[in-house]
Scaffold this motif. Structure first.
Motif, short mmCIF file in Angstrom:
data_model
loop_
_atom_site.label_atom_id
_atom_site.label_comp_id
_atom_site.label_asym_id
_atom_site.label_seq_id
_atom_site.Cartn_x
_atom_site.Cartn_y
_atom_site.Cartn_z
N ARG A 241 0.85 -1.18 0.00
CA ARG A 241 0.00 0.00 0.00
C ARG A 241 0.89 1.24 0.00
O ARG A 241 1.29 1.74 1.05
CB ARG A 241 -0.91 0.01 1.22
CG ARG A 241 -1.91 -1.14 1.23
CD ARG A 241 -2.81 -1.06 2.45
NE ARG A 241 -3.78 -2.15 2.45
CZ ARG A 241 -4.69 -2.33 3.40
NH1 ARG A 241 -4.73 -1.48 4.43
NH2 ARG A 241 -5.54 -3.32 3.34
N ALA A 242 1.20 1.72 -1.21
CA ALA A 242 2.13 2.86 -1.32
C ALA A 242 1.43 4.12 -1.79
O ALA A 242 2.06 5.16 -1.89
CB ALA A 242 3.27 2.50 -2.27
N ARG A 243 0.16 4.04 -2.10
CA ARG A 243 -0.51 5.20 -2.69
C ARG A 243 -0.47 6.41 -1.77
O ARG A 243 -0.38 7.55 -2.22
CB ARG A 243 -1.97 4.84 -3.02
CG ARG A 243 -2.74 5.97 -3.70
CD ARG A 243 -2.13 6.34 -5.04
NE ARG A 243 -2.65 7.61 -5.53
CZ ARG A 243 -2.23 8.20 -6.62
NH1 ARG A 243 -1.29 7.66 -7.35
NH2 ARG A 243 -2.74 9.36 -7.00
N GLY A 244 -0.52 6.19 -0.45
CA GLY A 244 -0.49 7.30 0.48
C GLY A 244 0.79 8.10 0.42
O GLY A 244 0.83 9.23 0.90
N SER A 245 1.85 7.53 -0.13
CA SER A 245 3.13 8.23 -0.23
C SER A 245 3.27 8.99 -1.54
O SER A 245 4.26 9.70 -1.72
CB SER A 245 4.28 7.22 -0.11
OG SER A 245 4.19 6.49 1.09
N ALA A 246 2.35 8.83 -2.45
CA ALA A 246 2.45 9.45 -3.76
C ALA A 246 2.25 10.96 -3.65
O ALA A 246 1.54 11.44 -2.77
CB ALA A 246 1.42 8.87 -4.72
N PRO A 247 2.87 11.73 -4.56
CA PRO A 247 2.61 13.16 -4.60
C PRO A 247 1.11 13.42 -4.78
O PRO A 247 0.44 12.75 -5.56
CB PRO A 247 3.40 13.63 -5.82
CG PRO A 247 4.51 12.62 -5.94
CD PRO A 247 3.91 11.32 -5.52
N ALA A 248 0.59 14.41 -4.08
CA ALA A 248 -0.86 14.63 -4.06
C ALA A 248 -1.42 14.97 -5.43
O ALA A 248 -2.56 14.64 -5.75
CB ALA A 248 -1.19 15.75 -3.08
N ALA A 249 -0.63 15.64 -6.26
CA ALA A 249 -1.12 16.07 -7.58
C ALA A 249 -0.61 15.16 -8.70
O ALA A 249 -0.66 15.55 -9.86
CB ALA A 249 -0.69 17.51 -7.85
N LEU A 250 -0.15 13.95 -8.36
CA LEU A 250 0.38 13.06 -9.37
C LEU A 250 -0.69 12.72 -10.40
O LEU A 250 -1.78 12.26 -10.06
CB LEU A 250 0.89 11.78 -8.73
CG LEU A 250 1.53 10.76 -9.66
CD1 LEU A 250 2.77 11.33 -10.34
CD2 LEU A 250 1.91 9.49 -8.89
N GLY A 251 -0.39 12.96 -11.66
CA GLY A 251 -1.31 12.65 -12.74
C GLY A 251 -2.28 13.76 -13.10
O GLY A 251 -3.03 13.64 -14.08
N GLN A 252 -2.28 14.85 -12.32
CA GLN A 252 -3.19 15.96 -12.62
C GLN A 252 -2.65 16.81 -13.76
O GLN A 252 -1.45 16.98 -13.93
CB GLN A 252 -3.37 16.84 -11.38
CG GLN A 252 -4.10 16.16 -10.24
CD GLN A 252 -4.31 17.08 -9.05
OE1 GLN A 252 -4.07 18.29 -9.15
NE2 GLN A 252 -4.77 16.53 -7.95
N ALA A 253 -3.57 17.36 -14.54
CA ALA A 253 -3.18 18.22 -15.65
C ALA A 253 -2.54 19.49 -15.14
O ALA A 253 -2.80 19.94 -14.02
CB ALA A 253 -4.40 18.54 -16.52
N GLU A 254 -1.73 20.14 -15.97
CA GLU A 254 -1.02 21.35 -15.58
C GLU A 254 -1.97 22.47 -15.22
O GLU A 254 -1.69 23.30 -14.36
CB GLU A 254 -0.12 21.79 -16.73
CG GLU A 254 0.50 23.17 -16.61
CD GLU A 254 1.32 23.36 -15.33
OE1 GLU A 254 1.50 24.50 -14.91
OE2 GLU A 254 1.75 22.34 -14.76
N SER A 255 -3.13 22.51 -15.86
CA SER A 255 -4.09 23.58 -15.60
C SER A 255 -4.81 23.44 -14.27
O SER A 255 -5.53 24.33 -13.84
CB SER A 255 -5.12 23.66 -16.72
OG SER A 255 -5.82 22.43 -16.84
N ALA A 256 -4.63 22.24 -13.63
CA ALA A 256 -5.35 21.98 -12.37
C ALA A 256 -4.81 22.84 -11.24
O ALA A 256 -3.71 23.30 -11.26
CB ALA A 256 -5.23 20.52 -12.01
#
Length: 303
Positions: free
Chosen positions: A288-303
């Motif tokens: 279970r590593a998702r909690g360590s991921a950057p919060a905005a991982l995968g979000q578009a630049e305009s987000a």
């Protein structure tokens, strides 16, 4: 060298391209971008290294590999950062383009059978004294310059992400891009630069496959290493130390075939080829590593 020493040396050697690609992927993901196209950068780097090494020597091959991998990532960044396309789809398209383009260029450059392709290889560099240490000497201190470069890269990334203003800004892009923009950080430029850095290291990973491990090029020779690199970053919890350990673990899984063969254990070679991918699936399913991921991982630049 003992059987166990041979296994350890093979594990480090096999882990080298994985560590190079995963180090680049770590940087770009900490900036909030998933570069699935790193598989394409590895392939582009492998072909560029083969062409450069065949035409002008290993030095040229390495330089061309870095450029080729970076160019694939720059194309990805153009679509994702500039035009806001979906990251996973764009990265997959980059990989498909690289797979087809490298196969076509390979036949154009070297003919249908690649008969004229003879590539010089880079031999290991032994550190006097240390390489003579029993068991671990030849494994840890008699490796190629790519291995030393991979270790230097992950150490530099660890230091850069945690101890520099650039690293802080890059991590802000992956955690709170809106706040980073409000603070005057050019998030688009940082994300694009991180992607190009990842592509260059992916190209270096491809070069290591050609100029160290095989001495030739084959269609699809990246064999999913880019996807394993993405898994390594997740299993390493987006930390440099974790990435290093995970890359070595996958290198060891890939090198088990040499240990089994040396001990006379007969298994279908397909089982050895599948082992790293099975290990990746099991590790991802049980960690279970998702909690360590950057919060905005995968979000578009305009987000």
């Amino acid at each position: 060298m003992s059987v166990d020493g041979e296994f350890l040396a093979a594990a480090v050697r096999t882990a080298t391209p994985l560590l190079l690609a995963a180090t680049g992927e770590l940087v770009v993901e900490r900036a909030g971008v998933i570069y699935v196209g790193i598989e394409g950068s590895i392939l582009a780097g492998a072909l560029a290294a083969a062409a450069g090494g065949w035409a002008s020597g290993t030095g040229t091959g390495v330089v061309l590999a870095l450029i080729a991998g970076a160019l694939m990532a720059a194309l990805f960044a153009l679509f994702v950062v500039r035009w806001g396309t979906e990251q996973i789809v764009t990265g997959t398209a980059i990989t498909l383009v690289a797979t087809g383009a490298t196969a076509a260029l390979y036949h154009v450059l070297f003919g249908p059978e690649g008969a004229g392709l003879r590539i010089p290889v880079i031999h290991p560099v032994a550190i006097p004294g240390l390489s003579a240490i029993p068991f671990v000497g030849s494994a840890l201190f008699a490796q190629s310059v790519f291995t030393w470069g991979a270790v230097a890269a992950i150490v530099a990334v660890w230091w850069g992400l945690g101890r520099t203003h650039l690293g802080l800004a890059l991590r802000a892009c992956g955690e709170r891009p809106a706040a980073a923009r409000a603070a005057g950080i050019a998030t688009g430029r940082l994300r694009g630069g991180a992607a190009i850095f990842a592509g260059a290291l992916g190209g270096a990973a491809g070069a290591s496959l050609v100029l160290v491990q095989s001495g030739t090029f084959a269609e699809g020779m990246s064999a999913g290493r880019g996807f394993i690199a993405i898994a390594i970053v997740a299993l390493g919890r987006w930390r440099a130390g974790g990435v290093l350990i995970a890359a070595l673990a996958f290198g060891a899984a890939s090198a088990l075939q040499y240990l089994f063969q040396a001990r006379g254990w007969t298994l279908p070679y397909q089982a050895f080829l599948a082992l790293p991918y099975l290990a990746a699936l099991v590790a991802l399913a049980t960690t279970r590593a998702r909690g360590s991921a950057p919060a905005a991982l995968g979000q578009a630049e305009s987000a």
